[in-house]
Design an enzyme around this catalytic site. Structure first.
Site: not given
Ligand code: PMP
Length: 286
Positions: A36, A55, A103, A150, A182, A207
């Site tokens: 997503y 991305r 499935r 993601k 993070e 990410l």
């Molecule tokens: N880390 C994680 C785990 C996230 O879910 C997100 C937001 N989706 C981010 C960092 C920040 O990414 P972005 O700045 O691209 O929204």
């Protein structure tokens, strides 16, 4: 006031949300086999969308899922949803799953991805949390090891956020081997006692945030010293300032980590300056 009908997009159709549906055999639903993107929107305009779509393409590639339509077609649909829903400030969500099939852990060779999109209205410019600053607790990072992709497998993040809420806090920062990876849905930053901006370097552990990248560019142009390196929980708790970045938050000040006050317990000056600059640039360049 007349209630507007919410319009969403599912596999080629723009529909009222109540009429939109997807198969119970969607692999996103059964296996979390989906990726997503969330793109922020200010004044009805998408922010940094090219980077989000790039991305998205990378995430799909990493999982061997075909892009069901061109990136420019996806952007056209995003814009139509913004218009149909009269969205000014908020986000546009795009999800692509591998597709629908009986499935089975193994998917058939011929499988068509499912794509869904919707909008959410959100106060991005001045949410109360950005004025007050977030209180954060740390939690073990129990996610899988490809956090650079993601995917919709967000249970560990949801549980960490729920735990933080239970503790009277706003968010969780995830920790592996004593170092912050993070935030549960953000990238984590600190400003050290020496005034250096520090955030973890890109790898499969985190990410690659689009907002992170914009903030690093702002920091460099503002002559701030930047270090892309992991920081420990102790370092974070002793930081002069802390903040989190993400498309749904922009730059979110953090004023407390594990009950330890950061700075004077108010959003820090460097953080506020970066937040301001980010919003200015986002409004200007788009
Ligand atoms: N880390 C994680 C785990 C996230 O879910 C997100 C937001 N989706 C981010 C960092 C920040 O990414 P972005 O700045 O691209 O929204």
């Amino acid at each position: 006031m007349k209630q507007m009908m919410r319009i969403v997009y599912v596999n080629g159709h723009f529909l009222p949300a109540r009429q939109a549906s997807i198969s119970i055999f969607d692999r996103g639903l059964l296996f979390g086999d989906a990726v997503y993107e969330v793109t922020a929107c200010l004044d009805g305009r998408l922010i940094d969308n090219a980077a989000h779509l790039e991305r998205l393409s990378r995430s799909l590639d990493a999982l061997g899922i075909d892009l069901p339509m061109s990136l420019s077609r996806i952007e056209t649909i995003q814009c139509r949803l913004i218009a149909d829903n009269e969205l000014t400030d908020g986000i546009v969500y795009v999800q692509i799953s591998r597709g629908t099939g009986e499935r089975d852990f193994l998917w058939p060779e011929a499988i068509t991805p499912n794509i869904i999109m919707f909008t959410q209205s959100k106060n991005l410019r001045s949410p109360p949390l950005a004025d007050r600053g977030a209180r954060v607790v740390t939690a073990p990072d129990i996610r899988w090891k490809r956090r650079d992709i993601k995917t919709t497998g967000l249970l560990a993040q949801s549980l960490a956020k729920a735990k933080a809420k239970e503790m009277g806090c706003d968010d969780a920062w995830l920790v592996e081997s004593g170092y912050v990876t993070e935030g549960s849905s953000t990238n984590a930053f600190i400003v050290t006692a020496a005034g250096k901006l520090k955030t973890r370097a890109l790898s499969e552990d985190i990410l690659s945030g689009i907002t992170r990248r914009a903030v690093l560019s702002i920091a460099t142009r503002s002559q701030l010293e930047v270090e892309e390196a992991a920081f420990s929980v102790d370092e974070a708790m002793a930081a002069k300032e802390a903040f989190a970045t993400g498309s749904s938050y922009f730059v979110l000040p953090v004023v407390e980590i594990n009950s330890s006050q950061i700075g004077d317990g108010k959003p820090g000056p460097i953080t506020n300056q970066i937040r301001q600059r980010y919003i200015e640039l986002a409004s200007l360049t788009l």
